[in-house]
Write a protein that holds these residues in place. Sequence first.
Motif, mmCIF file in Angstrom:
data_model
loop_
_atom_site.group_PDB
_atom_site.id
_atom_site.type_symbol
_atom_site.label_atom_id
_atom_site.label_comp_id
_atom_site.label_asym_id
_atom_site.label_seq_id
_atom_site.Cartn_x
_atom_site.Cartn_y
_atom_site.Cartn_z
ATOM 1 N N VAL A 53 6.459 21.996 8.356
ATOM 2 C CA VAL A 53 7.887 22.251 8.531
ATOM 3 C C VAL A 53 8.040 23.661 9.086
ATOM 4 O O VAL A 53 7.120 24.481 8.980
ATOM 5 N N LYS A 54 9.203 23.949 9.645
ATOM 6 C CA LYS A 54 9.460 25.306 10.139
ATOM 7 C C LYS A 54 10.516 25.968 9.277
ATOM 8 O O LYS A 54 11.590 25.418 9.049
ATOM 9 N N VAL A 55 10.189 27.153 8.796
ATOM 10 C CA VAL A 55 11.118 27.966 8.018
ATOM 11 C C VAL A 55 11.124 29.361 8.621
ATOM 12 O O VAL A 55 10.068 29.971 8.794
ATOM 13 N N ALA A 56 12.301 29.837 8.993
ATOM 14 C CA ALA A 56 12.444 31.156 9.615
ATOM 15 C C ALA A 56 11.551 31.297 10.847
ATOM 16 O O ALA A 56 10.976 32.357 11.104
ATOM 17 N N GLY A 57 11.407 30.204 11.590
ATOM 18 C CA GLY A 57 10.630 30.226 12.824
ATOM 19 C C GLY A 57 9.127 30.156 12.633
ATOM 20 O O GLY A 57 8.372 30.173 13.604
ATOM 21 N N LYS A 58 8.677 30.044 11.385
ATOM 22 C CA LYS A 58 7.246 29.981 11.092
ATOM 23 C C LYS A 58 6.861 28.568 10.645
ATOM 24 O O LYS A 58 7.609 27.915 9.923
ATOM 25 N N GLU A 59 5.697 28.120 11.078
ATOM 26 C CA GLU A 59 5.219 26.796 10.679
ATOM 27 C C GLU A 59 4.517 26.876 9.332
ATOM 28 O O GLU A 59 3.617 27.685 9.130
ATOM 29 N N LEU A 60 4.975 26.046 8.400
ATOM 30 C CA LEU A 60 4.368 25.978 7.079
ATOM 31 C C LEU A 60 3.648 24.647 6.902
ATOM 32 O O LEU A 60 4.081 23.623 7.425
ATOM 33 N N LYS A 61 2.567 24.677 6.126
ATOM 34 C CA LYS A 61 1.751 23.478 5.904
ATOM 35 C C LYS A 61 2.041 22.886 4.521
ATOM 36 O O LYS A 61 2.292 23.622 3.565
ATOM 37 N N ARG B 149 8.057 30.513 2.428
ATOM 38 C CA ARG B 149 7.546 29.425 1.598
ATOM 39 C C ARG B 149 8.688 28.449 1.370
ATOM 40 O O ARG B 149 9.860 28.818 1.483
ATOM 41 N N ARG B 150 8.355 27.229 1.023
ATOM 42 C CA ARG B 150 9.396 26.223 0.763
ATOM 43 C C ARG B 150 8.987 25.282 -0.370
ATOM 44 O O ARG B 150 7.850 24.815 -0.415
ATOM 45 N N VAL B 151 9.940 25.003 -1.245
ATOM 46 C CA VAL B 151 9.834 23.910 -2.209
ATOM 47 C C VAL B 151 10.927 22.908 -1.858
ATOM 48 O O VAL B 151 12.090 23.300 -1.673
ATOM 49 N N THR B 152 10.565 21.650 -1.733
ATOM 50 C CA THR B 152 11.542 20.599 -1.438
ATOM 51 C C THR B 152 11.586 19.613 -2.604
ATOM 52 O O THR B 152 10.551 19.190 -3.107
ATOM 53 N N ILE B 153 12.804 19.283 -3.007
ATOM 54 C CA ILE B 153 13.040 18.314 -4.075
ATOM 55 C C ILE B 153 13.793 17.128 -3.480
ATOM 56 O O ILE B 153 14.834 17.317 -2.831
ATOM 57 N N VAL B 154 13.285 15.919 -3.675
ATOM 58 C CA VAL B 154 13.980 14.697 -3.254
ATOM 59 C C VAL B 154 14.280 13.888 -4.514
ATOM 60 O O VAL B 154 13.358 13.474 -5.233
ATOM 61 N N LEU B 155 15.551 13.690 -4.803
ATOM 62 C CA LEU B 155 15.961 13.008 -6.025
ATOM 63 C C LEU B 155 15.583 11.531 -6.000
ATOM 64 O O LEU B 155 15.785 10.854 -4.989
ATOM 65 N N MET B 156 15.065 11.055 -7.119
ATOM 66 C CA MET B 156 14.701 9.648 -7.263
ATOM 67 C C MET B 156 15.697 8.892 -8.141
ATOM 68 O O MET B 156 15.581 7.688 -8.342
ATOM 69 N N ARG B 157 16.669 9.606 -8.701
ATOM 70 C CA ARG B 157 17.741 8.980 -9.480
ATOM 71 C C ARG B 157 18.946 9.910 -9.499
ATOM 72 O O ARG B 157 18.830 11.089 -9.161
ATOM 73 N N ASP B 158 20.087 9.391 -9.865
ATOM 74 C CA ASP B 158 21.305 10.192 -9.933
ATOM 75 C C ASP B 158 21.229 11.157 -11.117
ATOM 76 O O ASP B 158 20.751 10.805 -12.197
ATOM 77 N N LEU B 159 21.731 12.385 -10.893
ATOM 78 C CA LEU B 159 21.807 13.387 -11.951
ATOM 79 C C LEU B 159 23.126 14.137 -11.828
ATOM 80 O O LEU B 159 23.639 14.311 -10.718
ATOM 81 N N THR B 160 23.652 14.608 -12.930
ATOM 82 C CA THR B 160 24.798 15.506 -12.851
ATOM 83 C C THR B 160 24.267 16.903 -12.555
ATOM 84 O O THR B 160 23.084 17.202 -12.789
ATOM 85 N N SER B 161 25.135 17.771 -12.055
ATOM 86 C CA SER B 161 24.711 19.138 -11.778
ATOM 87 C C SER B 161 24.295 19.836 -13.075
ATOM 88 O O SER B 161 23.389 20.679 -13.077
ATOM 89 N N ASP B 162 24.942 19.478 -14.200
ATOM 90 C CA ASP B 162 24.583 20.068 -15.488
ATOM 91 C C ASP B 162 23.166 19.672 -15.889
ATOM 92 O O ASP B 162 22.389 20.509 -16.367
ATOM 93 N N ASP C 77 13.986 27.865 -0.045
ATOM 94 C CA ASP C 77 13.135 28.626 0.869
ATOM 95 C C ASP C 77 13.083 30.102 0.500
ATOM 96 O O ASP C 77 14.109 30.704 0.136
ATOM 97 N N TRP C 78 11.894 30.680 0.627
ATOM 98 C CA TRP C 78 11.766 32.136 0.592
ATOM 99 C C TRP C 78 11.628 32.609 2.029
ATOM 100 O O TRP C 78 10.726 32.188 2.757
ATOM 101 N N ILE C 79 12.553 33.463 2.463
ATOM 102 C CA ILE C 79 12.549 34.000 3.822
ATOM 103 C C ILE C 79 12.381 35.510 3.726
ATOM 104 O O ILE C 79 13.294 36.210 3.264
ATOM 105 N N PRO C 80 11.229 36.049 4.128
ATOM 106 C CA PRO C 80 10.990 37.492 4.046
ATOM 107 C C PRO C 80 12.074 38.285 4.778
ATOM 108 O O PRO C 80 12.492 37.918 5.874
ATOM 109 N N GLY C 81 12.542 39.344 4.144
ATOM 110 C CA GLY C 81 13.581 40.179 4.747
ATOM 111 C C GLY C 81 14.983 39.637 4.523
ATOM 112 O O GLY C 81 15.969 40.293 4.838
ATOM 113 N N THR C 82 15.075 38.425 3.988
ATOM 114 C CA THR C 82 16.374 37.805 3.717
ATOM 115 C C THR C 82 16.508 37.459 2.240
ATOM 116 O O THR C 82 17.390 37.958 1.552
#
Length: 198
Positions: free
Chosen positions: A40-48, A86-99, A147-152
Amino acid sequence: MIAMNSFTFKGLLAGIVLACAFGQGASAAEISGVKLDDTVKVAGKELKLNGYGMRQKFVAKVYVASLYLPEKSKSFAEILKMDGPRRVTIVLMRDLTSDEFGDAFMNGLSRNVDNVEKAKIIPQISKFGEMFALLQVLKKGDVLHMDWIPGTGTQCEFNGKKIGEVVPDLLFYNAILRIWMGDHPVDSSLKTALLSGK
């Protein structure tokens, strides 16, 4: 002859479609119907893709988590010191409330961050709490990028839209990573998966 030409044409067409798909970055893995990109690309950098796995609570599937880094690593200590995004991605597998989601997030932080470190990131934790309140309800299939974006700083994206305020402190992003890969992870099998590349 016509049948043969038709068959050949369909085969050629299928080959072109597959070639295009791989050219655009084919999924490296799939888990419970969730396809994960190899890069994936984050802040113009390719991450594996470093690793991915399922967060389960008892027998229920909660979400798929994946970790993307500039370079693959099986060492959490090394990951914490990495330069670049760096990036962490979460894909929900069931419905959840924000709480429900927010409480699980905060509990994960509390279990893995000592009081001294926590005191340094209380304002950032508060900002994240406000972000979860904005989400209201999370549905199966929703996607959250952290995402962690250095400088941001730490930037979150929910279903393709940026949400919440940017949190500038790297200490906070590393605290987030500890939820899944710290000494007391929310799911030990998920920690192993994120660090093992599987």
